[in-house]
Design a protein around this motif. Sequence first.
Motif, PDB file in Angstrom:
ATOM      1  N   HIS A   1       7.526   6.986   9.237  1.00 47.60           N
ATOM      2  CA  HIS A   1       7.117   6.517  10.564  1.00 47.60           C
ATOM      3  C   HIS A   1       6.461   7.694  11.298  1.00 47.60           C
ATOM      4  CE1 HIS A   1       9.540   2.787  10.182  1.00 47.60           C
ATOM      5  NE2 HIS A   1      10.363   3.569   9.509  1.00 47.60           N
TER       6      HIS A   1
ATOM      7  N   LYS B   1       0.850  -1.187   0.000  1.00 42.76           N
ATOM      8  CA  LYS B   1       0.000   0.000   0.000  1.00 42.76           C
ATOM      9  C   LYS B   1       0.889   1.241   0.000  1.00 42.76           C
ATOM     10  CE  LYS B   1      -3.772  -0.115   2.348  1.00 42.76           C
ATOM     11  NZ  LYS B   1      -4.772  -0.105   3.438  1.00 42.76           N
TER      12      LYS B   1
ATOM     13  N   ARG C   1      11.738  -2.525  15.109  1.00 43.58           N
ATOM     14  CA  ARG C   1      10.514  -2.006  14.494  1.00 43.58           C
ATOM     15  C   ARG C   1      10.095  -0.685  15.135  1.00 43.58           C
ATOM     16  NH1 ARG C   1       7.078  -5.200  11.345  1.00 43.58           N
ATOM     17  NH2 ARG C   1       7.893  -7.242  10.840  1.00 43.58           N
ATOM     18  N   SER C   2       9.726  -0.682  16.390  1.00 48.99           N
ATOM     19  CA  SER C   2       9.180   0.537  16.993  1.00 48.99           C
ATOM     20  C   SER C   2       9.847   0.893  18.314  1.00 48.99           C
ATOM     21  CB  SER C   2       7.668   0.368  17.223  1.00 48.99           C
ATOM     22  OG  SER C   2       7.420  -0.733  18.065  1.00 48.99           O
TER      23      SER C   2
ATOM     24  N   GLU D   1       9.746  -3.457   4.041  1.00 51.35           N
ATOM     25  CA  GLU D   1       8.457  -3.483   4.722  1.00 51.35           C
ATOM     26  C   GLU D   1       8.461  -4.440   5.911  1.00 51.35           C
ATOM     27  OE1 GLU D   1       3.754  -3.864   3.454  1.00 51.35           O
ATOM     28  OE2 GLU D   1       5.217  -5.320   2.783  1.00 51.35           O
ATOM     29  N   SER D   2       9.283  -5.476   5.857  1.00 53.48           N
ATOM     30  CA  SER D   2       9.334  -6.427   6.973  1.00 53.48           C
ATOM     31  C   SER D   2       9.907  -5.811   8.237  1.00 53.48           C
ATOM     32  CB  SER D   2      10.162  -7.643   6.566  1.00 53.48           C
ATOM     33  OG  SER D   2      11.503  -7.272   6.276  1.00 53.48           O
TER      34      SER D   2
ATOM     35  N   GLY E   1       6.822  -1.020  11.254  1.00 56.29           N
ATOM     36  CA  GLY E   1       5.721  -1.291  12.153  1.00 56.29           C
ATOM     37  C   GLY E   1       4.376  -1.162  11.467  1.00 56.29           C
ATOM     38  N   SER E   2       3.331  -1.454  12.225  1.00 54.42           N
ATOM     39  CA  SER E   2       1.981  -1.412  11.656  1.00 54.42           C
ATOM     40  C   SER E   2       1.538   0.002  11.325  1.00 54.42           C
ATOM     41  CB  SER E   2       0.990  -2.062  12.626  1.00 54.42           C
ATOM     42  OG  SER E   2       1.021  -1.392  13.883  1.00 54.42           O
ATOM     43  N   GLU E   3       2.041   0.992  12.057  1.00 53.61           N
ATOM     44  CA  GLU E   3       1.632   2.374  11.797  1.00 53.61           C
ATOM     45  C   GLU E   3       2.468   3.028  10.703  1.00 53.61           C
ATOM     46  OE1 GLU E   3       5.158   2.494  14.306  1.00 53.61           O
ATOM     47  OE2 GLU E   3       3.252   1.371  14.432  1.00 53.61           O
ATOM     48  N   SER E   4       3.554   2.401  10.272  1.00 52.32           N
ATOM     49  CA  SER E   4       4.420   2.969   9.244  1.00 52.32           C
ATOM     50  C   SER E   4       3.818   2.725   7.866  1.00 52.32           C
ATOM     51  CB  SER E   4       5.822   2.352   9.327  1.00 52.32           C
ATOM     52  OG  SER E   4       6.359   2.514  10.625  1.00 52.32           O
ATOM     53  N   LYS E   5       4.279   3.505   6.878  1.00 53.44           N
ATOM     54  CA  LYS E   5       3.724   3.415   5.534  1.00 53.44           C
ATOM     55  C   LYS E   5       4.733   3.938   4.529  1.00 53.44           C
ATOM     56  CE  LYS E   5       1.324   7.850   6.187  1.00 53.44           C
ATOM     57  NZ  LYS E   5       0.012   8.543   6.164  1.00 53.44           N
TER      58      LYS E   5
END
Length: 591
Positions: free
Chosen positions: A210, A166, A367-368, A229-230, A233-237
């Motif tokens: 981030h 995405k 990740r975060s 992408e691996s 984190g979930s909030e990153s794009k």
Amino acid sequence: MALAGCPDSILHHPYRIDSVDQTSAHTRRDLVEPGFQEQSSRLSLNHQGDDDVDLEALVNDMNSSFESLYTPYNVHSESTPLIHNGQLPASGTNSLQPVSPKQKVQRSQPVRIMAVRRLQEEEQFRTSSLPAIPNPFPELCSPTSSPVLAPGSLPQNQPANKQDIKVFTEDGTCKVVEILADMTARDLCQLLVYKSHCVDDNSWTLVEHHPVLGLERCLEDHELVVQVESTMGSESKFLFRKNYAKYEFFKNPVNFFPEQMVAWCQQSNGCIPQSQLLQNFLNSNSCPEIQGFLHVKEQGRKSWKKQYACLRRSGLYCSTKGSSKEPRHLQLLADLEDSNVFSLVAGKKLHNAPTDYGFCIKPNRMRSETKELRFLCADDEQSRMCWMTAFRLLKYGMLLYQNYRIPQQRKAALPHFTTPIRSVSENSLVAMDFSGQIGRVIENPAEAQSAAMEEGYAWRKRSTRMNILGSQSPLHPSMLNTVIHRTQNWFHGRISREESHRIIKQQGLVDGLFLLRDSQSNPKAFVLTLCHHQKIKHFQILPCEDDGQIFFSLDDGSTKFTDLIQLVEFYQLNKGVLPCKLKHHCIRVAL
């Protein structure tokens, strides 16, 4: 099953034929029941004259056929007769007793056939009968291997590993793209450019963003998108935007590496040429070093401390004693191999940064978590760009230069009859004179300026003629020259001064990067936001009236234009009152 050459009386005989147990040794007479023997001998006498069939040889052939079928299965079974309704007989009855001739067999025993072996034999026969396929690349074969491809040597088609990514834009729109696992950031950008119908000028980048940490960086062209992408984190794009400064340091290295920050420049009194400056970074045997003071955030605290730091191939170090670079005074802050450098967005708000020129070194394996992040701040934008650019050069080296050269090599390899992509650089836009039979390039700046003024007068006369013929007044808000600029990509409408600064910084602080916007102080005026020497400047475009017509000017009416498009095109060719020509415009796209 039908047997060739067998009489019909044998096929429809009222007595049954038992299955054969292969584990025990039986003779031919043991396998055939007494009733069957008597009847068969009688049948052989009756039909000997007509069909001349040897019943004993027929039985031997049937027994050998059964043995060949039953051998691989090693079946231990006994024959069981069936009655008319298909039910099994009682357990107390003897299954070896002959059946009455009036009771005919309704169903035959299933015979196990080796279908797998038969298919394998047919496949082997089929492949062996095919002609040999000549190998189109015999030089790739080893000396022991044959130059003819075997039927089973061709590679099998394996399903490609795909994944959905995405991608977002600055206006919040997003697009889900299905990519392969080995797709690089450059390939994904070219795919998005094709789907968005944008001009591919090799300045589009994929940004790792981030929002919680306030960090972002542009992915290198060779990086794998799925692998990056691996680590997110979930909030990153991912963001899709332009960045003109991605490889600008290869063109103007002096603007990115000040002499006071490069160690060998100080030792040689700043006499190193630009080419040698980059070669020291790209050469793995050299030992370049960037030095200077940085604000370092203490781990686990909100306080910042100003320390002397130096960046080498082995990592980023800070001195515990003033500006000393002795090994016993240097402390390792971050490693270059397993880390990436990020720009700090809203550093004062999120991390209490002392300046707006912050950056962060983030390990790839996390990740975060924030305990391993190294937040740093420079005193100005040029110093921050020097630290971040040197980090990329020391980490990737020649790989970064190859990423810079690939688009140029592809452009040079294109045939001459292809349509070139329109650019607004200095080399592609020149002043032309078409007053004669053939056009010529105006090389004299004074002559080019006078030609521009004459063209402006011609535009004024043309608009006056249209006004006399009954067209609407230029003061009317629906006139084309007052709204046509809103269709251009460089016009961003009613945005604030701070928003224009943010857009310019995101798309690269290079000379000539600009955008136009509505003025907040004067509703009838516009503002040109321009970047020069990594500093952002603003120029107000005021409307002026002449002979009842409205014109736009940047220099208090000395140079007038009927609309903003003509103004932008003029300053793309001529510097005029601006510090530099307009080269690149900030653009936003919707995926």
